[in-house]
Structure formats: C-alpha cells, structure tokens
Enzyme design. Structure first.
Site, PDB file in Angstrom:
ATOM      1  N   TYR A  96       0.824  -1.224   0.000  1.00 27.40           N
ATOM      2  CA  TYR A  96       0.000   0.000   0.000  1.00 27.40           C
ATOM      3  C   TYR A  96       0.860   1.276   0.000  1.00 27.40           C
ATOM      4  O   TYR A  96       0.335   2.379  -0.162  1.00 27.40           O
ATOM      5  CB  TYR A  96      -0.946   0.040   1.208  1.00 27.40           C
ATOM      6  CG  TYR A  96      -1.927  -1.114   1.286  1.00 27.40           C
ATOM      7  CD1 TYR A  96      -2.118  -1.983   0.221  1.00 27.40           C
ATOM      8  CD2 TYR A  96      -2.667  -1.343   2.447  1.00 27.40           C
ATOM      9  CE1 TYR A  96      -3.004  -3.044   0.307  1.00 27.40           C
ATOM     10  CE2 TYR A  96      -3.561  -2.406   2.533  1.00 27.40           C
ATOM     11  CZ  TYR A  96      -3.712  -3.250   1.458  1.00 27.40           C
ATOM     12  OH  TYR A  96      -4.592  -4.302   1.560  1.00 27.40           O
ATOM     13  N   HIS A 132       0.182 -11.583   1.899  1.00 31.04           N
ATOM     14  CA  HIS A 132      -0.811 -10.734   1.225  1.00 31.04           C
ATOM     15  C   HIS A 132      -1.524 -11.499   0.102  1.00 31.04           C
ATOM     16  O   HIS A 132      -2.746 -11.434  -0.027  1.00 31.04           O
ATOM     17  CB  HIS A 132      -0.106  -9.495   0.670  1.00 31.04           C
ATOM     18  CG  HIS A 132      -1.011  -8.346   0.411  1.00 31.04           C
ATOM     19  ND1 HIS A 132      -0.583  -7.051   0.431  1.00 31.04           N
ATOM     20  CD2 HIS A 132      -2.330  -8.290   0.102  1.00 31.04           C
ATOM     21  CE1 HIS A 132      -1.600  -6.252   0.146  1.00 31.04           C
ATOM     22  NE2 HIS A 132      -2.670  -6.978  -0.054  1.00 31.04           N
TER      23      HIS A 132
HETATM   24  N1  LIG Z   1      -5.654  -8.611   1.538  1.00 33.66           N
HETATM   25  C1  LIG Z   1      -5.984  -8.112   0.369  1.00 33.66           C
HETATM   26  O1  LIG Z   1      -5.603  -8.625  -0.701  1.00 33.66           O
HETATM   27  C2  LIG Z   1      -6.879  -6.907   0.313  1.00 33.66           C
HETATM   28  C3  LIG Z   1      -7.474  -6.546  -0.899  1.00 33.66           C
HETATM   29  C4  LIG Z   1      -8.305  -5.423  -0.918  1.00 33.66           C
HETATM   30  C5  LIG Z   1      -8.492  -4.707   0.252  1.00 33.66           C
HETATM   31  N2  LIG Z   1      -7.872  -5.061   1.428  1.00 33.66           N
HETATM   32  C6  LIG Z   1      -8.049  -4.302   2.686  1.00 33.66           C
HETATM   33  O2  LIG Z   1      -9.429  -4.102   2.903  1.00 33.66           O
HETATM   34  C7  LIG Z   1      -9.687  -2.707   3.011  1.00 33.66           C
HETATM   35  C8  LIG Z   1     -11.081  -2.377   2.495  1.00 33.66           C
HETATM   36  O3  LIG Z   1     -11.225  -2.713   1.124  1.00 33.66           O
HETATM   37  P1  LIG Z   1     -11.287  -1.609  -0.029  1.00 33.66           P
HETATM   38  O4  LIG Z   1     -10.616  -0.371   0.440  1.00 33.66           O
HETATM   39  O5  LIG Z   1     -10.775  -2.239  -1.264  1.00 33.66           O
HETATM   40  O6  LIG Z   1     -12.827  -1.389  -0.277  1.00 33.66           O
HETATM   41  P2  LIG Z   1     -14.110  -1.042   0.663  1.00 33.66           P
HETATM   42  O7  LIG Z   1     -13.695  -0.808   2.059  1.00 33.66           O
HETATM   43  O8  LIG Z   1     -15.105  -2.084   0.372  1.00 33.66           O
HETATM   44  O9  LIG Z   1     -14.627   0.293   0.003  1.00 33.66           O
HETATM   45  C9  LIG Z   1     -13.931   1.510   0.080  1.00 33.66           C
HETATM   46  C10 LIG Z   1     -14.729   2.553  -0.683  1.00 33.66           C
HETATM   47  O10 LIG Z   1     -15.989   2.747  -0.043  1.00 33.66           O
HETATM   48  C11 LIG Z   1     -16.173   4.118   0.236  1.00 33.66           C
HETATM   49  N3  LIG Z   1     -16.872   4.220   1.533  1.00 33.66           N
HETATM   50  C12 LIG Z   1     -16.385   3.907   2.741  1.00 33.66           C
HETATM   51  N4  LIG Z   1     -17.287   4.103   3.696  1.00 33.66           N
HETATM   52  C13 LIG Z   1     -18.388   4.577   3.082  1.00 33.66           C
HETATM   53  C14 LIG Z   1     -19.655   4.993   3.536  1.00 33.66           C
HETATM   54  N5  LIG Z   1     -19.977   4.943   4.823  1.00 33.66           N
HETATM   55  N6  LIG Z   1     -20.546   5.453   2.622  1.00 33.66           N
HETATM   56  C15 LIG Z   1     -20.232   5.505   1.308  1.00 33.66           C
HETATM   57  N7  LIG Z   1     -19.044   5.115   0.808  1.00 33.66           N
HETATM   58  C16 LIG Z   1     -18.128   4.661   1.697  1.00 33.66           C
HETATM   59  C17 LIG Z   1     -14.789   4.715   0.305  1.00 33.66           C
HETATM   60  O11 LIG Z   1     -14.852   6.078  -0.029  1.00 33.66           O
HETATM   61  P3  LIG Z   1     -13.761   7.193   0.489  1.00 33.66           P
HETATM   62  O12 LIG Z   1     -12.508   6.463   0.805  1.00 33.66           O
HETATM   63  O13 LIG Z   1     -13.648   8.119  -0.666  1.00 33.66           O
HETATM   64  O14 LIG Z   1     -14.321   7.844   1.706  1.00 33.66           O
HETATM   65  C18 LIG Z   1     -14.062   3.897  -0.754  1.00 33.66           C
HETATM   66  O15 LIG Z   1     -14.271   4.418  -2.044  1.00 33.66           O
HETATM   67  C19 LIG Z   1      -8.552  -2.082   2.186  1.00 33.66           C
HETATM   68  O16 LIG Z   1      -8.429  -0.698   2.416  1.00 33.66           O
HETATM   69  C20 LIG Z   1      -7.398  -2.920   2.632  1.00 33.66           C
HETATM   70  O17 LIG Z   1      -6.949  -2.507   3.911  1.00 33.66           O
HETATM   71  C21 LIG Z   1      -7.085  -6.176   1.465  1.00 33.66           C
END
Ligand SMILES: NC(=O)c1ccc[n+]([C@@H]2O[C@H](COP(=O)([O-])OP(=O)(O)OC[C@H]3O[C@@H](n4cnc5c(N)ncnc54)[C@H](OP(=O)(O)O)[C@@H]3O)[C@@H](O)[C@H]2O)c1
Length: 273
Positions: free
Chosen positions: A47, A105
């Site tokens: 990240y 990861h």
């Molecule tokens: N291990 C892995 O391979 C892997 C892969 C993917 C993700 N991850 C982890 O999981 C975490 C979460 O996944 P992600 O970031 O991909 O997607 P997510 O959490 O499903 O979605 C994030 C998106 O949702 C929006 N959002 C957040 N809260 C909201 C709300 N209350 N209302 C409306 N929109 C909202 C955010 O907007 P804003 O940010 O613009 O506010 C952002 O665009 C990652 O950040 C990472 O730490 C791990």
C-alpha cells in the site's frame, strides 16, 4: 468494541482499511480514524503507506497495547529469507516494536508454503508479530497451512461482502476456530449505491453502506475492515456497530447475487481449488 479472541490475540471486529491511500496523505486520514475510535488498522507493504500509518499512530496518543496493527508481505517476497527482510522493512517504516498481525498478502504460484509459514512463525517467536495470518488463500492452501504445516493461523483475510458468498470458506475456518476478515466489505464502495441495501437502510434510518457492514458483523467470527477517506464515512462506519438486522433484512440480503468478485489480479490463485 467487540473483539474476537484467536491464537492469543484479540481482534477488534471493525477495523480500518488503508488500501489506495499511498504516501503522506494517508497520515491525516488514519489520525482521523484513530481519533474517532478505530483501534484496528490494516496496512500492507504494497500500500506504500506504512510510514504514514506509523506516523499517525505515533501522533495519535493511543496506547500501543490498545491498538491492533496488521501489515502484510507482498507475493514477490516469499522466497527463503525474503519474508524476514520484508518484515524488518515494514516494522521500521511503521516505527513500531512489533505488529499484531503479519500476513501473507497473496500466495504465489511458486512459493514453498511450509517454508514461508516457518519463517512467519519464527518472526512471531522472536516477538516481531503477535500473530500470523494469510490473505487470498484458496481452500487447498488454507487446509495445507492449517492441517499439514499446523501454522497458528489467526485470521484468513479474503474478499467478502453482500454480493459474494464465502459460505464454504467460512464453514471451514469456523470449524478451525479461525476468524474471517472481510476485505472490500463495501464491495469497494458499490454497496453504498445498492437499492436493496438502501431500502433496508431506509427502514432502520441508516445508510446502505452501514447495512453492508452490519450484515458482515451480524455473522459470528467475521471481522470487517472498510476503508474510508471521508471523515463522515469513517464516523458512519463506526455507527454501523449499532445497527441490528432482522430476519427480513437477512433474507433480502441473502437473495442478492453472490458471485461478484471484484478483486481479480492476474496472480490470484485458482479460487475453485
Ligand atoms: N488482503 C488483500 O488482498 C486486500 C485486498 C483489498 C483490500 N484489502 C483491505 O481491505 C480494506 C477495504 O477494502 P477496499 O478499500 O478495497 O474497499 P471497501 O472498504 O469495500 O470500500 C472503500 C470505498 O468505499 C467508500 N466508503 C467507505 N465508507 C463509506 C460509507 N460509509 N458510505 C459511502 N461510501 C463509503 C470509500 O470512499 P472514500 O474512501 O472516498 O471515503 C471507498 O471508495 C482495504 O483498504 C485494505 O486494507 C485487502
């Protein structure tokens, strides 16, 4: 906040994701999340924000023992000796004495899984991490890690949200006492615009995104780590802890399509294996 006990650690069920926030800009976002009450932060070497996450932790004033910090080793660093090197780099960027969870990861096609896990276990034994875990493992890999290598896997992190079933995996990890950490819990923001979730949200006076988080946390042994850059969304995601779904809501969410996988890098393993 409720925590899940696993392999000697207690993981807050709602964490804070930090993907797609590279560089220094991540620092104020994590400071805000910590200020609002998030105590579980999910980062990764890939990240490119471990420095910023570390700086946010340092300036937050939150006691280290009250925090749960996860970081991860990227799949091109799984060779012999490489995991330890990657770990040391992550720890020094985070400016921490230890992390709470160190995870693989993504698996790599040519990794020697027992050797990778042995190296992770040595890092744990040396006090570098309190627990170890894996992300994006298919059934064959998680079974090998748990049943053959007998590694003390403290969590399996995979994509999980209202548009994707993880029933088979949940069933397996539950049977082994391993929690499932749902990444992309909002389907990368798509959940916020879903009509069914919005309808349920209207009934409870909350948002569609809050319903998605509440649905995950309604399930035993599930942890969710939504990422939110906006402070209002961070606040609202924490407030999702108060939402209680009923059977009508659960049935409506069960009827949503469950085959939507949004995280599909070319190096992903065969999910059917
Ligand atoms: N291990 C892995 O391979 C892997 C892969 C993917 C993700 N991850 C982890 O999981 C975490 C979460 O996944 P992600 O970031 O991909 O997607 P997510 O959490 O499903 O979605 C994030 C998106 O949702 C929006 N959002 C957040 N809260 C909201 C709300 N209350 N209302 C409306 N929109 C909202 C955010 O907007 P804003 O940010 O613009 O506010 C952002 O665009 C990652 O950040 C990472 O730490 C791990």
């Amino acid at each position: 906040m409720e925590k899940i006990q696993t392999q000697g650690v207690a993981i807050p069920r709602l964490g804070f994701g930090t993907f797609r926030m590279p560089g220094g800009g991540c620092q104020p976002v994590v400071e805000s999340a910590l200020g609002l009450g998030f105590r579980h932060i999910d980062t990764a070497a890939m990240y490119e924000n471990e420095d910023a996450v570390g700086a946010a932790i340092a300036s937050s004033g939150v006691k280290r023992e009250d925090l749960f910090v996860t970081t991860k080793v990227w799949h091109d660093r799984l060779g012999r000796g490489a995991v330890r090197k990657a770990f040391d780099t992550s720890l020094s960027k985070l400016k921490l004495d230890y992390v709470d969870m160190y995870m693989v990861h993504w698996p790599s096609a040519d990794m020697d899984l027992p050797a990778v896990l042995e190296e992770m276990m040595t890092i744990k034994a040396d006090g570098g991490t309190r627990a170890i875990g894996v992300c994006n493992f298919n059934m064959k890999m998680i079974r090998q890690a748990v049943e053959e290598v007998r590694a003390p896997i403290a969590a399996l992190q995979i994509e999980y949200h209202p548009f994707m079933s993880q029933a088979r995996m949940l069933d397996y990890v539950r049977g082994k006492g391993i929690p499932l950490t749902a990444y992309a819990p909002l389907a990368q923001g798509r959940a916020a615009h879903d009509e069914t979730l919005q309808k349920i949200g209207d009934k409870h006076g909350v948002s569609a995104a809050q319903i998605a988080i509440a649905w995950l946390l309604d399930q035993p042994d599930v942890i969710a780590i939504p990422k939110a850059q906006k402070e209002s969304s961070q606040r609202s995601n924490l407030d999702a802890l108060k939402v209680k779904l009923d059977d009508e809501d659960r049935s409506a969410i069960a009827a949503l399509p469950k085959d939507r996988r949004y995280v599909k890098p070319p190096f992903a393993p065969d999910w059917a294996a």
